[in-house]
Scaffold this motif. Structure first.
Motif, mmCIF file in Angstrom:
data_model
loop_
_atom_site.group_PDB
_atom_site.id
_atom_site.type_symbol
_atom_site.label_atom_id
_atom_site.label_comp_id
_atom_site.label_asym_id
_atom_site.label_seq_id
_atom_site.Cartn_x
_atom_site.Cartn_y
_atom_site.Cartn_z
ATOM 1 N N SER A 1 -55.488 3.687 -77.335
ATOM 2 C CA SER A 1 -54.488 3.040 -76.265
ATOM 3 C C SER A 1 -55.390 2.591 -75.138
ATOM 4 O O SER A 1 -56.856 3.033 -75.128
ATOM 5 C CB SER A 1 -53.750 4.469 -75.802
ATOM 6 N N GLN A 2 -54.962 2.329 -74.170
ATOM 7 C CA GLN A 2 -55.854 1.478 -72.999
ATOM 8 C C GLN A 2 -56.106 2.872 -72.188
ATOM 9 O O GLN A 2 -55.460 3.751 -71.887
ATOM 10 C CB GLN A 2 -55.048 0.944 -72.212
ATOM 11 N N SER A 3 -57.684 2.797 -71.670
ATOM 12 C CA SER A 3 -58.202 3.799 -70.830
ATOM 13 C C SER A 3 -57.549 3.327 -69.426
ATOM 14 O O SER A 3 -57.756 2.023 -69.301
ATOM 15 C CB SER A 3 -59.382 4.046 -71.148
ATOM 16 N N ARG A 4 -57.540 4.109 -68.535
ATOM 17 C CA ARG A 4 -56.980 3.885 -67.327
ATOM 18 C C ARG A 4 -57.388 4.945 -66.188
ATOM 19 O O ARG A 4 -57.596 5.972 -66.583
ATOM 20 C CB ARG A 4 -55.449 3.533 -67.004
ATOM 21 N N MET A 5 -57.533 4.482 -64.893
ATOM 22 C CA MET A 5 -57.768 5.306 -63.840
ATOM 23 C C MET A 5 -56.533 5.928 -63.242
ATOM 24 O O MET A 5 -55.500 5.139 -63.033
ATOM 25 C CB MET A 5 -58.712 4.653 -62.816
ATOM 26 N N VAL A 6 -56.628 7.087 -62.996
ATOM 27 C CA VAL A 6 -55.475 7.927 -62.296
ATOM 28 C C VAL A 6 -56.161 8.388 -60.959
ATOM 29 O O VAL A 6 -57.120 9.212 -60.984
ATOM 30 C CB VAL A 6 -54.944 8.975 -62.956
ATOM 31 N N GLN A 7 -55.405 7.856 -60.031
ATOM 32 C CA GLN A 7 -55.812 8.738 -58.622
ATOM 33 C C GLN A 7 -55.435 10.009 -58.487
ATOM 34 O O GLN A 7 -54.122 10.392 -59.005
ATOM 35 C CB GLN A 7 -55.175 7.958 -57.425
ATOM 36 N N GLU B 1 -49.976 12.456 -67.543
ATOM 37 C CA GLU B 1 -50.071 11.083 -67.827
ATOM 38 C C GLU B 1 -50.248 11.060 -69.427
ATOM 39 O O GLU B 1 -50.395 9.856 -70.042
ATOM 40 C CB GLU B 1 -51.324 10.434 -67.373
ATOM 41 N N ARG C 1 -61.268 12.549 -56.682
ATOM 42 C CA ARG C 1 -60.817 11.294 -56.257
ATOM 43 C C ARG C 1 -59.915 10.698 -57.315
ATOM 44 O O ARG C 1 -58.738 10.511 -57.050
ATOM 45 C CB ARG C 1 -61.962 10.407 -55.830
ATOM 46 N N GLU C 2 -60.465 10.631 -58.478
ATOM 47 C CA GLU C 2 -59.570 9.855 -59.496
ATOM 48 C C GLU C 2 -60.214 10.447 -60.835
ATOM 49 O O GLU C 2 -61.384 10.857 -60.796
ATOM 50 C CB GLU C 2 -59.476 8.380 -59.382
ATOM 51 N N ILE C 3 -59.553 10.270 -61.936
ATOM 52 C CA ILE C 3 -60.258 10.370 -63.278
ATOM 53 C C ILE C 3 -59.739 8.993 -64.040
ATOM 54 O O ILE C 3 -58.642 8.133 -63.903
ATOM 55 C CB ILE C 3 -59.519 11.632 -64.031
ATOM 56 N N GLU C 4 -60.529 8.782 -65.160
ATOM 57 C CA GLU C 4 -60.267 7.773 -66.073
ATOM 58 C C GLU C 4 -59.822 8.309 -67.597
ATOM 59 O O GLU C 4 -60.577 9.510 -67.927
ATOM 60 C CB GLU C 4 -61.472 6.980 -66.231
ATOM 61 N N ILE C 5 -58.672 8.157 -68.018
ATOM 62 C CA ILE C 5 -58.215 8.807 -69.199
ATOM 63 C C ILE C 5 -57.840 7.625 -70.200
ATOM 64 O O ILE C 5 -57.628 6.408 -69.806
ATOM 65 C CB ILE C 5 -56.650 9.303 -68.815
ATOM 66 N N GLU C 6 -57.707 8.151 -71.451
ATOM 67 C CA GLU C 6 -56.934 7.195 -72.384
ATOM 68 C C GLU C 6 -56.123 8.078 -73.280
ATOM 69 O O GLU C 6 -56.259 9.270 -73.434
ATOM 70 C CB GLU C 6 -58.079 6.581 -73.303
ATOM 71 N N ARG D 1 -55.036 11.578 -73.840
ATOM 72 C CA ARG D 1 -55.521 12.261 -75.206
ATOM 73 C C ARG D 1 -56.814 12.573 -74.857
ATOM 74 O O ARG D 1 -57.484 13.991 -75.444
ATOM 75 C CB ARG D 1 -55.478 11.216 -76.251
ATOM 76 N N LYS E 1 -62.080 10.754 -69.883
ATOM 77 C CA LYS E 1 -63.552 10.005 -69.964
ATOM 78 C C LYS E 1 -64.470 10.105 -68.771
ATOM 79 O O LYS E 1 -65.579 10.067 -68.967
ATOM 80 C CB LYS E 1 -63.299 8.259 -70.209
ATOM 81 N N THR F 1 -53.175 16.422 -64.302
ATOM 82 C CA THR F 1 -53.070 14.868 -64.218
ATOM 83 C C THR F 1 -53.100 14.301 -65.435
ATOM 84 O O THR F 1 -52.250 13.664 -65.937
ATOM 85 C CB THR F 1 -53.971 14.471 -63.490
#
Lengths: 366, 113
Positions: free
Chosen positions: A119-125, B21, B108-113, B24, B27, B17
């Motif tokens: 799946s796409q990785s994305r940033m979440v605030q 969202e 501040r933020e996280i990067e997820i996938e 899985r 990162k 979070t």
């Protein structure tokens, strides 16, 4: 962040009983699933069950702290759960996600991923303070104190500065005049609570296990247990530690830092956060000054350098010197809190009157 | 100080979070740590690795953005840059400086996938 500093999960004890053990919940979900689990407040468990609708909101746990309202925990599982989604993700989402905008675009994912499971990785605030949870509990405690006119003081110092001895003397001087309850924080033993109980006031021991400070949540539970009276004095003796307790608000009106003359004059410079966080400093064991090389004026100057607004009292819990000034400071604090309560009561009365008027109006209109 | 409990606080926000969202894997975690906050970035990195082990954020990179310190000097009557907490005012050398910026500790933020 209930049990802290390492793997302290499950180690906080309130008077010998494992605190987390009291948080066993049984849930019945809309889909009929029943499960119970024990909370350790660090919660890294994700539940798998039922539909999203059934899950949504099902996990808001309310802790009945004395005021009954403010301690609902939002756990990690806020309506969704990890496992099933993780598996389904790759199969379904690529079509849906991009179809919403009208176009089917498979090219925006990393490595143009079509493979199931990718799946796409994305940033979440997130944008949240790390201490947000603790601060929420502390604010609830503070509100609770204000509504009841209770003065709460958080006593902080190194181990061995004489916090407990000072508490005992303070209690002796005040106990005829005001109702007092005490929370004692230590890693182990209930020795301090027993010393306080010997004065005749109610005391509750919290053992933090591996934790190095009390936090807002523990104090909330202590309130629930102790049920301090309106207009009373609530004394919290934090874990002996000049570092960590500075950052953890408990909802007290003031932090009171205790420095004893058998320590170094430069302690306020070495541990500035604590002396900055405090409103009052008690320079204890002053009866020993003739026998020491400790420069009390220098210690005060150092403390004022990190906190120009600090109120300082020179005292001795052993000889009793200086305690009258400290006790009268506490008494004026009690007056202030009572003022807040009567303001709250007055505001509530006004509100009730207003609502009654509105009710009369609407009844008249019928 | 107490970076372990702060790392637990970070983990809690990150996991909440990530679950919401349907992630899985986490990162990257981005923190903003003010120079005048009481957090030691190196200790935070060490503790972060320890607390994330075995969970959804295992192996996540930790990026720490240092926010410069600022204080209001009462003597000078203006905002001055501060290198560390409780330091003297760089203009007048006095200690009547109230920290006004760079005290934050935020996720501040996280990067997820």
């Amino acid at each position: 962040m209930c049990t802290v500093c390492g793997c302290g999960a499950g180690e906080v004890k309130i008077e010998g009983e494992v605190a987390e053990g009291s948080h066993e919940h049984t849930h019945i979900h809309e889909d009929g699933t029943v499960h119970s689990h024990v909370h350790g407040h660090d919660h890294d468990h994700a539940h798998v069950h039922g539909s999203e609708e059934a899950l949504a909101g099902a996990h808001a746990h309310t802790h009945h702290h004395a005021d009954g309202s403010e301690h609902s925990h939002t756990h990690l599982h806020q309506g969704e759960h990890a496992h099933e989604h993780a598996h389904d993700h790759g199969h379904e989402h690529h079509h849906h996600e991009h179809g919403v905008a009208g176009d089917l675009d498979y090219g925006t994912g990393p490595a143009r991923a079509h493979a199931p499971g990718m799946s796409q990785s994305r940033m979440v605030q997130i944008e949240q303070d790390i201490l947000a949870k603790n601060n929420t509990y502390a604010a609830a405690n503070r509100n609770w104190f204000d509504e009841r006119g209770i003065l709460a003081l958080n006593l902080v110092s190194s181990p061995g500065s004489g916090k407990t001895a000072l508490l005992v003397r303070t209690i002796e001087l005040l106990k005829g005049k005001v109702s007092i309850s005490v929370v004692e924080g230590d890693q182990q033993t209930s020795n301090d609570a027993e010393r306080i109980r010997a004065t005749g006031v109610t005391a509750l021991q919290i053992n933090t296990g591996k934790g190095c400070h009390l936090d807002g949540h523990m104090v909330g539970h202590a309130l629930e247990r102790l049920q301090p009276a309106d207009d009373s004095l609530f004394l919290i003796e934090n874990v002996g530690n000049l570092v960590c307790p500075a950052a953890f608000d408990l909802g007290e009106q003031h932090k009171v830092a205790i420095l004893s003359v058998t320590e170094g004059e430069d302690k306020p410079l070495k541990y500035p956060d604590m002396f900055r966080a405090a409103d009052v400093m008690l320079l204890n064991k002053c009866d020993l000054l003739p026998y020491l090389e400790f420069d009390a004026d220098l210690a005060e100057a150092n403390a004022r350098r990190v906190n120009p607004d600090l109120t300082i009292f020179r005292v001795s819990a052993t000889s009793g010197e200086g305690l009258a000034a400290w006790v009268s400071w506490v008494e004026s604090g009690l007056e202030g809190q009572r003022g807040k309560r009567s303001e709250t009561v007055a505001a509530l009365k006004q509100r009730v009157a207003e609502l009654e008027r509105q009710l009369e109006h609407s009844q008249a209109a019928k | 100080m107490h970076e372990m409990s702060l790392a637990e606080g970070v983990l809690q926000l990150v996991e909440e979070t990530a679950m919401r969202e349907n992630a899985r894997r986490v990162k990257l975690v981005v923190l903003e740590i003010g120079r005048l906050s009481s957090v030691e970035p190196e200790a935070m990195k060490f503790c972060f690795e320890a607390v994330t082990s075995g969970g959804i954020a295992q192996g996540a990179m930790l990026e720490i953005i240092a926010v410069p310190g600022e204080g209001w000097c009462m003597a000078c009557g203006e905002t001055v840059a501060m290198e560390e907490s409780y330091a003297a005012c760089p203009r007048c050398g006095g200690y009547q400086v109230q920290p006004t910026g760079g005290t934050e500790m935020r996720v501040r933020e996280i990067e997820i996938e």
